[in-house]
Design a protein around this motif. Structure first.
Motif, mmCIF file in Angstrom:
data_model
loop_
_atom_site.group_PDB
_atom_site.id
_atom_site.type_symbol
_atom_site.label_atom_id
_atom_site.label_comp_id
_atom_site.label_asym_id
_atom_site.label_seq_id
_atom_site.Cartn_x
_atom_site.Cartn_y
_atom_site.Cartn_z
ATOM 1 N N GLY A 58 14.936 51.298 16.045
ATOM 2 C CA GLY A 58 13.876 50.550 15.390
ATOM 3 C C GLY A 58 12.914 49.985 16.407
ATOM 4 O O GLY A 58 13.017 50.238 17.612
ATOM 5 N N LEU A 59 11.945 49.207 15.933
ATOM 6 C CA LEU A 59 10.915 48.659 16.812
ATOM 7 C C LEU A 59 11.486 47.805 17.940
ATOM 8 O O LEU A 59 11.069 47.976 19.098
ATOM 9 N N PRO A 60 12.408 46.873 17.691
ATOM 10 C CA PRO A 60 12.920 46.067 18.807
ATOM 11 C C PRO A 60 13.524 46.923 19.912
ATOM 12 O O PRO A 60 13.254 46.701 21.105
ATOM 13 N N ASN A 61 14.325 47.914 19.543
ATOM 14 C CA ASN A 61 14.947 48.783 20.538
ATOM 15 C C ASN A 61 13.907 49.621 21.274
ATOM 16 O O ASN A 61 14.011 49.853 22.485
ATOM 17 N N ALA A 111 8.879 38.913 22.761
ATOM 18 C CA ALA A 111 7.511 38.390 22.736
ATOM 19 C C ALA A 111 6.597 39.165 21.804
ATOM 20 O O ALA A 111 5.566 38.643 21.360
ATOM 21 N N TYR A 112 6.947 40.402 21.496
ATOM 22 C CA TYR A 112 6.138 41.221 20.591
ATOM 23 C C TYR A 112 6.677 41.220 19.163
ATOM 24 O O TYR A 112 6.058 41.814 18.277
ATOM 25 N N LEU A 113 7.813 40.574 18.927
ATOM 26 C CA LEU A 113 8.389 40.498 17.591
ATOM 27 C C LEU A 113 7.990 39.193 16.909
ATOM 28 O O LEU A 113 7.455 38.279 17.536
ATOM 29 N N GLU A 114 8.277 39.099 15.624
ATOM 30 C CA GLU A 114 7.997 37.870 14.888
ATOM 31 C C GLU A 114 8.933 36.760 15.351
ATOM 32 O O GLU A 114 10.062 37.021 15.785
#
Length: 212
Positions: A58-61, A111-114
């Motif tokens: 997913g996006l975080p990974n 830092a790029y996540l909610e």
């Protein structure tokens, strides 16, 4: 870039932007709901024809893997790490650099996540790192080892973190995603680490696949 049908991050513009950076560098990017998060050379039967595969759950990974790739400056199997040297020794400069790179991935992906995802994602990433430093059975000892390393050599970590932030922003901008290039917040390690250390229990392992 191949995104599994129905993946919850499929429509996130940052997923596409990060994938574009890696595709341009020579990767076939695969987003799935399995356990693998990796960078490796192409194998027979892999989709596409790019020389490397980047797989993420997913996006975080994917953000975590992106930071690693930009730190290395190239795509490489397991980011060029020599797992034969495990456990890494934090008394050695080159082994501390592995930790600093990893912690930068943890901070910057947050830092790029909610904001709601910040604490849990940081704890999950940190929670699987002890195995690389000889503390796979004692998470508290790993956290204490990081405390000691940062106290003695924190300037090294800060230099790595500043460089990694700049590399991610530059790469996203170059990929045509200038509107997404800046992080939601320029988090620093100390604030995330203090919150983790203040938590009732230390992280003991991942809730999903490791991102190394």
């Amino acid at each position: 870039m191949r995104v599994e049908a129905g993946h919850p991050d499929a429509g996130h513009p940052l997923l596409r932007a990060a994938g574009q950076v890696l595709t341009t560098m020579g990767a076939e990017v695969i987003i799935h709901t399995q356990d693998d998060n990796l960078v490796r050379s192409r194998r027979p039967g892999d989709p596409g024809d790019a020389p490397f595969i980047v797989a993420a759950a997913g996006l975080p990974n994917l953000l975590h893997e992106l930071v690693h790739v930009l730190q290395a400056g190239r795509l490489a199997d397991d980011h060029g790490l020599d797992y034969g040297q495990i456990p890494y020794d934090l008394r050695r400069t080159e082994h501390r650099r592995i930790l600093w790179d990893e912690l930068a991935c943890c901070v910057i992906s947050c830092a790029y996540l909610e904001p709601a995802a910040e604490a849990s994602w940081f704890a999950e990433q940190v929670g699987i790192q002890g195995v690389f430093y000889g503390h796979d059975e004692d998470p508290a000892a790993f956290l204490a080892a990081v405390d000691s390393a940062v106290a003695k050599h924190g300037a090294e970590l800060e230099t790595v973190l500043v460089g990694a932030y700049a590399a991610v922003e530059a790469a996203l901008t170059a990929a045509g995603a200038a509107a997404l290039a800046k992080p939601r917040a320029r988090l620093d390690f100390a604030q995330l680490w203090a919150r983790l250390r203040a938590a009732p229990t230390a992280p003991s392992g991942p809730t999903s696949s490791p991102a190394q």
